[in-house]
Design an enzyme around this catalytic site. Structure first.
Site, PDB file in Angstrom:
ATOM      1  N   SER A  50     -57.425  62.624  15.585  1.00 55.52           N
ATOM      2  CA  SER A  50     -55.937  62.991  14.802  1.00 55.52           C
ATOM      3  C   SER A  50     -55.527  64.571  14.177  1.00 55.52           C
ATOM      4  O   SER A  50     -56.910  65.084  13.928  1.00 55.52           O
ATOM      5  CB  SER A  50     -55.428  62.060  13.538  1.00 55.52           C
ATOM      6  OG  SER A  50     -56.289  62.146  12.459  1.00 55.52           O
ATOM      7  N   ASP A  85     -55.024  61.752  19.298  1.00 56.69           N
ATOM      8  CA  ASP A  85     -54.509  61.082  18.762  1.00 56.69           C
ATOM      9  C   ASP A  85     -52.710  61.446  17.817  1.00 56.69           C
ATOM     10  O   ASP A  85     -53.266  62.172  16.758  1.00 56.69           O
ATOM     11  CB  ASP A  85     -54.454  60.126  17.449  1.00 56.69           C
ATOM     12  CG  ASP A  85     -53.838  58.733  17.451  1.00 56.69           C
ATOM     13  OD1 ASP A  85     -53.509  58.463  18.082  1.00 56.69           O
ATOM     14  OD2 ASP A  85     -54.814  58.173  16.686  1.00 56.69           O
ATOM     15  N   HIS A 180     -49.640  51.206  11.750  1.00 58.02           N
ATOM     16  CA  HIS A 180     -50.807  51.735  11.382  1.00 58.02           C
ATOM     17  C   HIS A 180     -51.210  50.858   9.924  1.00 58.02           C
ATOM     18  O   HIS A 180     -50.781  50.388   9.449  1.00 58.02           O
ATOM     19  CB  HIS A 180     -50.910  53.217  11.062  1.00 58.02           C
ATOM     20  CG  HIS A 180     -49.925  53.187  12.428  1.00 58.02           C
ATOM     21  ND1 HIS A 180     -49.329  54.755  12.806  1.00 58.02           N
ATOM     22  CD2 HIS A 180     -50.387  54.096  13.892  1.00 58.02           C
ATOM     23  CE1 HIS A 180     -48.908  54.896  13.991  1.00 58.02           C
ATOM     24  NE2 HIS A 180     -50.122  54.731  14.627  1.00 58.02           N
ATOM     25  N   GLY A 181     -52.639  50.906   9.619  1.00 59.32           N
ATOM     26  CA  GLY A 181     -53.141  50.417   8.315  1.00 59.32           C
ATOM     27  C   GLY A 181     -53.527  49.217   8.742  1.00 59.32           C
ATOM     28  O   GLY A 181     -53.712  48.682   9.645  1.00 59.32           O
ATOM     29  N   GLY A 210     -54.173  48.505  15.916  1.00 57.73           N
ATOM     30  CA  GLY A 210     -54.683  47.458  16.464  1.00 57.73           C
ATOM     31  C   GLY A 210     -55.667  46.706  15.209  1.00 57.73           C
ATOM     32  O   GLY A 210     -56.163  45.262  15.656  1.00 57.73           O
ATOM     33  N   VAL A 231     -58.083  51.724  17.153  1.00 60.88           N
ATOM     34  CA  VAL A 231     -58.490  51.080  15.860  1.00 60.88           C
ATOM     35  C   VAL A 231     -59.047  52.035  15.290  1.00 60.88           C
ATOM     36  O   VAL A 231     -60.117  53.297  15.568  1.00 60.88           O
ATOM     37  CB  VAL A 231     -59.752  50.240  15.918  1.00 60.88           C
ATOM     38  CG1 VAL A 231     -60.334  49.589  15.221  1.00 60.88           C
ATOM     39  CG2 VAL A 231     -59.340  48.587  17.506  1.00 60.88           C
ATOM     40  N   THR A 233     -58.595  52.369  11.163  1.00 65.36           N
ATOM     41  CA  THR A 233     -58.314  50.587   9.618  1.00 65.36           C
ATOM     42  C   THR A 233     -59.380  50.579   9.320  1.00 65.36           C
ATOM     43  O   THR A 233     -60.306  50.481   8.452  1.00 65.36           O
ATOM     44  CB  THR A 233     -57.416  50.119   9.629  1.00 65.36           C
ATOM     45  OG1 THR A 233     -55.937  51.672   9.243  1.00 65.36           O
ATOM     46  CG2 THR A 233     -56.844  49.846   8.315  1.00 65.36           C
TER      47      THR A 233
END
Length: 284
Positions: A50, A85, A180-181, A210, A231, A233
């Site tokens: 990110s 990302d 997300h999370g 995911g 993936v 988190t």
């Protein structure tokens, strides 16, 4: 093996109905763990970065140098892509491309559709000139990632087809109920919409968020053309859990290698389990 774009690995995954995992990097331990897992599983892999994580690690050039050096020292032989990302602007995608990223995501989903098309087209033109693959997004993935928060808004099937046709992107992330999370309650993915988009878009689909999705839903998504699953988190949860356990058991420990090492092992085991779940093990 040199770094590669996502294009070929995702097209192969799409044709053979498995998915390649994108596992996000946060520091050196993540690079080591994910590459070790990929090599042991003989799986292609995508290293997601990110904008915030890239900044934390010292910039895109540092990330690329760190990945290349680790691949060399660990003897990596499987296909590896470094992917930006949720790149928010053309400029951030351009910086990643010039730093040596082999894939970028331009996330202009927050803009009106025509602006999304225009920005994505601009990124595709630059990226494809450099042999770099491009992912785009439509709709809004829920939850929070890297300080960016959004509510769930499903992607429109017709817009998905039009975006792909007009921009030439290599893969598409249609928001269809994932977040997300961590999930509050059970995930509720839009499989009907996913099947429709898979039929008309003509490119591999991407599932963001995911972590926490049941295996049967993952398998169903893959059967509908989802060829990349992100993936982050889950790796963070498992790493943090082990680090906490080690420090709780050893309150006087100060050597970071002694608690980050076990945390790295936890990341590796999590990635291995995901590769097996996604069906990418043995596909390199």
């Amino acid at each position: 093996m040199p770094l590669v774009s996502m294009k070929e690995m995702l097209e192969t995954a799409n044709a053979k109905r498995y998915a390649v995992g994108q596992f996000n990097l946060n520091n050196l331990e993540y690079v080591q763990a994910i590459l070790q897992a990929a090599e042991e599983e003989k799986s292609p892999v995508i290293l997601g970065v990110s904008e915030g994580a890239g900044k934390y690690m010292g910039g895109f050039n540092v990330v690329v140098a760190m990945v290349k050096a680790t691949m060399d020292s660990q003897g990596t032989t499987v296909p590896v892509a470094i992917h930006l990302d949720h790149g928010q602007t053309f400029e951030s995608c351009a910086k990643a491309i010039h730093a040596g990223f082999t894939s970028v995501m331009i996330d202009a989903s927050h803009d009106p559709f025509e602006e999304n098309v225009a920005t994505t087209s601009k990124v595709v033109e630059l990226a494809h000139f450099h042999g770099v693959s491009v992912e785009a997004e439509l709709g809004t993935v829920g939850g929070t990632e890297d300080g960016v928060t959004g509510g769930i808004m499903y992607a429109d099937t017709n817009e998905c087809k039009e975006l792909v046709d007009r921009t030439g992107v290599d893969c598409l992330a249609p928001a269809l109920g994932s977040v997300h999370g961590t999930y509050e309650g059970e995930p509720n993915l839009g499989f009907k919409e996913m099947e429709e988009i898979n039929t008309v878009a003509g490119v591999p689909l991407v599932l963001h968020g995911g972590t926490g999705i049941p295996v049967e839903d993952i398998q169903k998504a893959i059967s509908f053309g989802t060829s990349k699953i992100n993936v982050n988190t889950e790796n963070q949860i498992q790493q943090t859990k082990v680090v906490r356990e080690v420090l709780n058991d050893n309150p006087d420990m100060i050597d970071p290698r002694k608690y980050l090492g076990p945390g790295r092992d936890a990341i590796k085991e999590t990635v291995i389990s995901k590769m097996r779940e996604f069906g990418s093990s043995g596909k390199a």
